[in-house]
Motif scaffolding. Structure first.
Motif, PDB file in Angstrom:
ATOM      1  N   LYS A 156       0.828  -1.214   0.000  1.00 38.36           N
ATOM      2  CA  LYS A 156       0.000   0.000   0.000  1.00 38.36           C
ATOM      3  C   LYS A 156       0.861   1.262   0.000  1.00 38.36           C
ATOM      4  O   LYS A 156       0.598   2.199  -0.755  1.00 38.36           O
ATOM      5  N   GLY A 157       1.875   1.292   0.851  1.00 42.91           N
ATOM      6  CA  GLY A 157       2.734   2.473   0.953  1.00 42.91           C
ATOM      7  C   GLY A 157       3.492   2.755  -0.329  1.00 42.91           C
ATOM      8  O   GLY A 157       3.598   3.907  -0.771  1.00 42.91           O
ATOM      9  N   THR A 158       4.009   1.715  -0.956  1.00 42.31           N
ATOM     10  CA  THR A 158       4.764   1.866  -2.203  1.00 42.31           C
ATOM     11  C   THR A 158       3.869   2.380  -3.326  1.00 42.31           C
ATOM     12  O   THR A 158       4.234   3.300  -4.070  1.00 42.31           O
ATOM     13  N   VAL A 159       2.688   1.787  -3.455  1.00 45.92           N
ATOM     14  CA  VAL A 159       1.745   2.197  -4.497  1.00 45.92           C
ATOM     15  C   VAL A 159       1.272   3.628  -4.253  1.00 45.92           C
ATOM     16  O   VAL A 159       1.179   4.442  -5.170  1.00 45.92           O
ATOM     17  N   CYS A 160       0.973   3.941  -2.994  1.00 43.40           N
ATOM     18  CA  CYS A 160       0.529   5.294  -2.632  1.00 43.40           C
ATOM     19  C   CYS A 160       1.596   6.331  -2.988  1.00 43.40           C
ATOM     20  O   CYS A 160       1.285   7.388  -3.555  1.00 43.40           O
ATOM     21  N   GLY A 161       2.839   6.035  -2.651  1.00 42.05           N
ATOM     22  CA  GLY A 161       3.939   6.953  -2.937  1.00 42.05           C
ATOM     23  C   GLY A 161       4.108   7.179  -4.427  1.00 42.05           C
ATOM     24  O   GLY A 161       4.287   8.319  -4.887  1.00 42.05           O
ATOM     25  N   ALA A 162       4.018   6.111  -5.218  1.00 44.76           N
ATOM     26  CA  ALA A 162       4.153   6.215  -6.676  1.00 44.76           C
ATOM     27  C   ALA A 162       2.982   6.984  -7.278  1.00 44.76           C
ATOM     28  O   ALA A 162       3.153   7.781  -8.203  1.00 44.76           O
ATOM     29  N   LEU A 163       1.799   6.782  -6.729  1.00 46.38           N
ATOM     30  CA  LEU A 163       0.607   7.481  -7.214  1.00 46.38           C
ATOM     31  C   LEU A 163       0.727   8.981  -6.987  1.00 46.38           C
ATOM     32  O   LEU A 163       0.406   9.789  -7.858  1.00 46.38           O
ATOM     33  N   ARG A 164       1.227   9.364  -5.826  1.00 52.06           N
ATOM     34  CA  ARG A 164       1.369  10.782  -5.500  1.00 52.06           C
ATOM     35  C   ARG A 164       2.438  11.458  -6.375  1.00 52.06           C
ATOM     36  O   ARG A 164       2.343  12.642  -6.680  1.00 52.06           O
ATOM     37  N   MET A 165       3.455  10.691  -6.779  1.00 50.08           N
ATOM     38  CA  MET A 165       4.482  11.224  -7.692  1.00 50.08           C
ATOM     39  C   MET A 165       3.880  11.501  -9.072  1.00 50.08           C
ATOM     40  O   MET A 165       4.268  12.443  -9.755  1.00 50.08           O
ATOM     41  N   GLU A 166       2.907  10.679  -9.462  1.00 48.17           N
ATOM     42  CA  GLU A 166       2.290  10.797 -10.791  1.00 48.17           C
ATOM     43  C   GLU A 166       1.178  11.845 -10.809  1.00 48.17           C
ATOM     44  O   GLU A 166       0.967  12.509 -11.820  1.00 48.17           O
ATOM     45  N   ASP A 167       0.451  11.984  -9.702  1.00 43.82           N
ATOM     46  CA  ASP A 167      -0.734  12.844  -9.666  1.00 43.82           C
ATOM     47  C   ASP A 167      -0.612  13.852  -8.536  1.00 43.82           C
ATOM     48  O   ASP A 167      -0.825  13.532  -7.372  1.00 43.82           O
ATOM     49  N   THR A 168      -0.304  15.095  -8.884  1.00 45.45           N
ATOM     50  CA  THR A 168      -0.073  16.128  -7.875  1.00 45.45           C
ATOM     51  C   THR A 168      -1.372  16.642  -7.257  1.00 45.45           C
ATOM     52  O   THR A 168      -1.343  17.381  -6.287  1.00 45.45           O
ATOM     53  N   ASN A 169      -2.522  16.253  -7.821  1.00 46.31           N
ATOM     54  CA  ASN A 169      -3.790  16.680  -7.236  1.00 46.31           C
ATOM     55  C   ASN A 169      -4.214  15.783  -6.074  1.00 46.31           C
ATOM     56  O   ASN A 169      -5.173  16.088  -5.366  1.00 46.31           O
ATOM     57  N   ILE A 170      -3.513  14.687  -5.885  1.00 45.91           N
ATOM     58  CA  ILE A 170      -3.875  13.775  -4.801  1.00 45.91           C
ATOM     59  C   ILE A 170      -3.008  14.046  -3.580  1.00 45.91           C
ATOM     60  O   ILE A 170      -1.785  13.940  -3.631  1.00 45.91           O
ATOM     61  N   GLU A 171      -3.655  14.403  -2.495  1.00 49.35           N
ATOM     62  CA  GLU A 171      -2.962  14.606  -1.218  1.00 49.35           C
ATOM     63  C   GLU A 171      -2.930  13.289  -0.459  1.00 49.35           C
ATOM     64  O   GLU A 171      -3.823  12.444  -0.600  1.00 49.35           O
TER      65      GLU A 171
END
Length: 204
Positions: free
Chosen positions: A19-34
């Motif tokens: 979960k943490g790895t996927v969350c971190g990668a998602l936030r790198m890709e999408d700056t609108n997600i806090e």
């Protein structure tokens, strides 16, 4: 045309699923997600920072947060508390930004009770053997704790039916793409945009 209110996205699944790895990668890709930083009473792992990975609290501090209704959800997992501070979540959504909660299955169930309009995504391992391998690979758990985590994971997999979407974390990049597709589709839902479109056709 985008709806004004942000989405509450809940990413959940068994411990060790990534979960943490996927969350971190998602936030790198999408700056609108806090990212909503959770509070926990467990000890920090190597490299983890207070206020970044978690708000690390004593048991007494955490229980005070429960008493003062400062948590959107909280759960006890393997003798430690985990919870989501509520104020930052609601403020972020009201500003029109999406926020993602990376939480355990117990916590996700409580969030759904209080915020059913959230988007609930279950992150699934390719197999139980792969899940065990990932937990062992951390090098932070004893064999006894690993066995307990695997027993809990089997129960958690049965709770998949309570989620809106299921994403397999076979490769982090692919998992991120699937979650982005879900978020895009949710923002395009008729019920989220109907009021704005009604304004376009109103006769003055």
């Amino acid at each position: 045309m985008k709806d004004d209110k942000g989405l509450l996205i809940v990413l959940s699944g068994p411990a060790g699923v990534g979960k943490g790895t996927v969350c971190g990668a998602l936030r790198m890709e999408d700056t609108n997600i806090e990212y909503s930083v959770s509070a926990t009473t467990r000890k920090p792992r190597a490299g983890e920072k207070d206020g970044v990975n978690y708000f690390f609290k004593s048991k007494q501090e955490f229980e005070k947060m429960i008493e003062n209704n400062k948590l959107l959800e909280w759960a006890q997992y393997l003798d430690n508390y985990y919870g989501t501070p509520i104020d930052y979540v609601t403020e972020t959504i009201d500003k029109g930004k999406d926020i993602i909660l990376e939480i355990e299955v117990q916590g996700a169930k409580k969030v759904k009770e209080r915020y059913p309009e959230g988007i609930f995504i279950f992150l699934m391992p390719p197999s139980l053997a792969e899940l065990r391998s990932r937990i062992v690979g951390r090098g932070t758990e004893t064999e006894d704790v690993i066995d307990k985590r695997m027993m809990v994971a089997k129960d958690e997999l049965e709770m998949m039916e309570n989620y809106d979407y299921v994403v397999e974390n076979d490769e982090v990049g692919k998992a991120v793409e699937r979650i982005q597709a879900i978020v895009t589709a949710e923002h395009c839902k008729r019920e989220r945009l109907i009021e704005k479109y009604k304004q376009l056709v109103e006769v003055e």
